[in-house]
Design an enzyme around this catalytic site. Sequence first.
Site, PDB file in Angstrom:
ATOM      1  N   ASP A   8       7.098   3.823 -32.997  1.00  0.00           N
ATOM      2  CA  ASP A   8       6.373   5.000 -34.680  1.00  0.00           C
ATOM      3  C   ASP A   8       6.120   5.753 -33.878  1.00  0.00           C
ATOM      4  OD1 ASP A   8       7.796   2.264 -35.949  1.00  0.00           O
ATOM      5  OD2 ASP A   8       5.787   1.526 -36.328  1.00  0.00           O
TER       6      ASP A   8
HETATM    7  N1  URA Z   1       7.321  -2.582 -33.988  1.00  0.00           N
HETATM    8  C1  URA Z   1       6.030  -2.138 -35.068  1.00  0.00           C
HETATM    9  O1  URA Z   1       5.629  -2.576 -35.411  1.00  0.00           O
HETATM   10  N2  URA Z   1       6.379  -0.470 -34.160  1.00  0.00           N
HETATM   11  C2  URA Z   1       6.785   0.190 -32.436  1.00  0.00           C
HETATM   12  O2  URA Z   1       6.696   1.342 -32.946  1.00  0.00           O
HETATM   13  C3  URA Z   1       7.202  -1.390 -32.542  1.00  0.00           C
HETATM   14  C4  URA Z   1       8.071  -1.918 -33.005  1.00  0.00           C
END
Ligand code: URA
Length: 241
Positions: free
Chosen positions: A105
């Site tokens: 993310d």
């Molecule tokens: N899980 C999440 O919620 N975000 C990420 O970036 C990676 C795994």
Amino acid sequence: MKQRLSQILFSQGFGTRRLCAGLVWNGEVAVHGEVVEDPDAEFETTGLRFTVAGQEWPCVDRALILLNKPAGYECSQKPKHHPSVMSLLPAPLRERGVQPIGRLDEDTTGLLLLTDDGTLIHKLTSPKHHVPKVYEARCKHVLTAAMVEQLLAGVELKEPEGKFQRPPEISKAEAAEIGDETLLRLTLLEGKYHQVKRMVAAVGNRVEALHRPQFGALVLPADLKPGEWRWVGSPAEVWGQ
Ligand code: URA
């Protein structure tokens, strides 16, 4: 295999053949420490290292690098709200089609692998191969034993369409340090959209910051600053072989 220097530069992402020849004519390319000014000079490519404008490059069939992803960057090639992680890489890596292996993310930090090897991307992201990914989630509330137990037992994640996914496979979940009751360290064997955040939300807590210190057997080097990248010698380092 022997190749002409302009062909080598072209294969490594330094632009059109004409641009590559221009780099050589301008004296910007050195091989084995010596400037080469003939674009047709031939070199054995196996194990070759060369410099362009003083920066050293290995000659590789496929590029595999790791990036210490900072917050504030999107993994998409066409980002919507923030710059792409691709903007942190030098042009030759972008030019040869390097792309992230899976996504983090925008606000997640840590180890992101990138490659131009489509087969490797498929292998490392396929749930079949069970490549472990370690996450450290700073949570808003204290993680109770019940929450950790629930995570280990498997939580149900509702997909946007309203279907339930099978419980994610978690190999380890623990309140990471004694006296630090809001830090969760967990290893996932798959990589669903917002998986950690959704799992933590499903047990009644909330992720405030997320970091990935490890992907497969590769650990984020302590001396690699956020935004910096490094070559990975071979995919075997990811598989731990
Ligand atoms: N899980 C999440 O919620 N975000 C990420 O970036 C990676 C795994």
